[in-house]
Design an enzyme around this catalytic site. Structure first.
Site: not given
Length: 642
Positions: A74, A340
């Site tokens: 970098e 149900s």
């Protein structure tokens, strides 16, 4: 003269660039947003919310090759420049001028830090000038190692990870101080394009970029060629990320309730949950596997699972088939007709008002203000016991009981057990026409498993800071008994029969007493099964988000298959325990058929055929009743002959 005017011009431009900045002397390193780590019952990380931050590290704590990797790729002249690299900047300005746009940054590590801390990501000349001013300020205020440490602790590495320690944990499952040379090179290579190169999504690209970093390190003398060859021979491999699957539904639910428990989060915290990672994985695997295999056959696209202990601690929650495709939490937020699966509240209402498992009611056509409810098979079997009617999910009996005791009474029973949604107190309530969530329904079944006590579901056990300071601790609450023991015993017997002779025979767990109820809503839009043992209460829902009908998916089919597979895993190695009331003398009053007694009683109920209720049972025997005088007297005492 030209040189003088150039200097004046540069100073003037930089002065203008500071106009939109606060006074340099008042600038402070901003606090980073808090990170929320969510961990399971075993302490392992499940997911992270907010931004994922690891520990703040210093240069001394890291292996020497880690910071050198960033400098090599970098900013090679990092330790020799004053915040701005004139050579790199001149190269970038020339390239940008030739292309009439910002195509190269030429940024030093100090400039990148300034941008990350104070500025937006806009690629404009004006923002670039502000970056230069801030870089000069940073260089004056901090040492080189401090700047590099700040950079490493703040830079973004993709996948929500900010800082080198968080990235090391995210991709390699280890702290930054323990990364290998190959891993350090891969991390340094991510900074240029973290979203594109993240090894979790682009492992090949990340590895190639890491190789470039290794060569750069050799070029600047940070490592030897032999070290580079060793790293290339053992390339870095990213681990499978935890929390990228359906556990994110759990994380989202936690974030919804966290503020109520601890207020505004302003520091990094750890949320300890009741989630069992093994059960969470099992629930996700089973649901996804079954839907992939059979979903198309039944035209079912989605599903949800909730599993909790009888006291309400949620052990697993799956809110959908694929979190990446849809973040909608069907386990908590969706409300669907339970069909149900709502009937136990009808039967409990009847049991609490004096009826018993052997009480007989007529299964025959019924008309209520023009409404004609029918059984699944459109067949009727005359006199049947309540046990038989619930096990086989006979709709007419449920409607008759709802009318007998009133829809409002049934609604009160359901609300008392844990249903929070609004229930329409009408004749069809007993058939599950009012919508509820999976979480609600599972919670409402929990009293059957714990002996009749009210519960409140919870998933957060403890919230603490990174230093261990507790911010919240879940204290078990005793809400009191809401169902009497004899009524729990009766309901557990009846719902055990659902698994033994009824609509959920495939849900039997070898060696365990299990009970539950299937559910199928109108036009097969929803398929449910909620079942439980003394250890775990689990509910499964299947359907489609747009409420379109499935291809005759019933509660006794795919939901039972999913439930059975999950519960078999969940009960491995767990000591067997009976359901409440099923080993006491009271249970004998309600369970003669379970013991194999041959007496048929005097009900006259016929043996139903193979297609009843929510599934196709192969052998549904008639009810059996004790024929000795003592049992008969006891049944009379407890209302069994009413």
């Amino acid at each position: 003269m030209l040189g003088i005017w150039a200097v004046i011009g540069i100073v003037g431009v930089l002065g203008l660039a500071t106009l939109n900045l606060p006074p340099i002397d008042t600038l402070k390193i901003p606090k980073r947003p808090p990170s929320i780590e969510i961990v399971g019952l075993d302490g392992r990380a499940l997911a992270t919310r907010g931004e994922m931050h690891g520990a703040n590290v210093t240069i001394r704590e890291l292996p020497s090759y880690l910071p050198r990797a960033f400098v090599a790729i970098e900013d090679r002249r990092f330790y020799s420049h004053f915040g701005i690299d004139p050579i790199g900047l001149a190269r970038a300005l020339t390239a940008n001028a030739m292309r009439r746009g910002v195509t190269q940054g030429g940024s030093t590590i100090t400039q990148q830090l300034a941008k990350n801390l104070f500025l937006t990501q806009d690629r404009t000349l004006w923002r670039k000038l502000q970056e230069v001013v801030l870089a000069l300020w940073l260089e004056r205020k901090f040492s080189k190692d401090e700047i590099l440490a700040l950079y490493l602790n703040r830079v973004y590495f993709g996948a929500g990870a900010y800082g080198v320690d968080a990235a090391a944990q995210r991709y390699f499952g280890r702290p930054a101080k323990l990364v290998t040379l190959a891993q350090a090179a891969m991390l340094a290579g991510l900074v240029r394009s973290p979203s594109r190169l993240a090894p979790s999504r682009n492992p090949n690209g990340a590895e190639m970029r890491g190789q470039t970093v290794l060569m750069a390190m050799v070029d600047v003398g940070a490592i030897t060629e032999a070290m580079a060859k060793g790293a290339l021979a053992q390339p870095a491999r990213a681990i499978k990320a935890s929390g990228t699957g359906t556990v994110n539904y759990v994380a989202d639910w936690i974030m919804d309730v966290l503020n109520d428990l601890v207020g505004l989060v302003e520091q990094d915290i750890v949320v300890e949950t009741s989630i069992d990672p093994a059960l969470q994985t099992a629930a996700e695997t089973v649901l996804v596997d079954e839907l992939n295999q059979k979903g198309a056959k039944f035209d079912v696209e989605q599903g949800a699972i909730v599993a909790m202990t009888p006291d309400g601690a949620v052990r697993a929650l799956v809110g959908g088939k694929n979190y990446a495709a849809s973040q909608y939490n069907r386990a908590v937020a969706a409300k669907r007709q339970p069909g149900s699966a709502f009937k136990p509240f009808v039967y409990l209402t009847a049991i609490e008002r004096g009826l018993g498992p052997d009480t007989v009611r007529e299964d025959k056509p019924i008309v209520i203000k023009g409404w004609k409810p029918e059984n699944y098979s459109r067949e009727y079997f005359g006199p049947v016991t309540l046990t038989q009617a619930l096990a086989m999910s006979l709709n007419t009996v449920s409607v008759r009981l709802t009318q007998e005791f009133g829809p409002a009474a049934v609604a009160r029973t359901a609300h008392r057990l844990g249903i929070a949604s609004k229930l329409e107190a009408n004749a069809s309530l007993g058939l599950g026409t009012s919508e509820v969530s999976v979480m609600e329904l599972v919670s409402a079944y929990a009293p059957f498993a714990n002996g009749g006590d009210a519960i409140a579901p919870h998933v957060i056990e403890r919230v603490r800071t990174l230093t261990g300071k507790p911010l919240y601790v879940h204290v078990p609450q005793h809400f009191g008994r809401i169902v009497e023991p004899q009524h729990i015993a009766a309901m557990n017997y009846m719902m055990r029969e659902t698994l033994r002779i009824g609509t959920a025979q495939k849900a039997q767990l070898p060696g365990w007493q299990a009970a539950g109820k299937t559910g199928t809503s109108q036009d097969f839009r929803d398929a449910w099964f909620v079942g439980y043992t003394s250890q775990l209460v689990t509910g499964v829902w299947l359907g489609n988000d747009d409420s379109s009908p499935t291809r005759k998916a019933t509660g006794g089919g795919l939901p039972v298959d999913i439930w059975s597979r999950f519960m078999r895993v969940a009960h491995q190695g767990v000591p067997v325990a009976n359901l409440p009331g099923q080993s006491s003398p009271t249970f004998a009053l309600f369970g003669p058929s379970a013991t194999g007694a041959a007496a048929t009683g005097a009900t006259g109920a016929p043996r139903p055929p193979a297609s009843i209720g929510d599934m196709r049972s192969q052998d549904l025997p008639p009810p059996q009743r004790p024929n000795n005088s003592l049992d008969g007297w006891l049944l009379d005492l407890f209302g069994g002959r009413r």
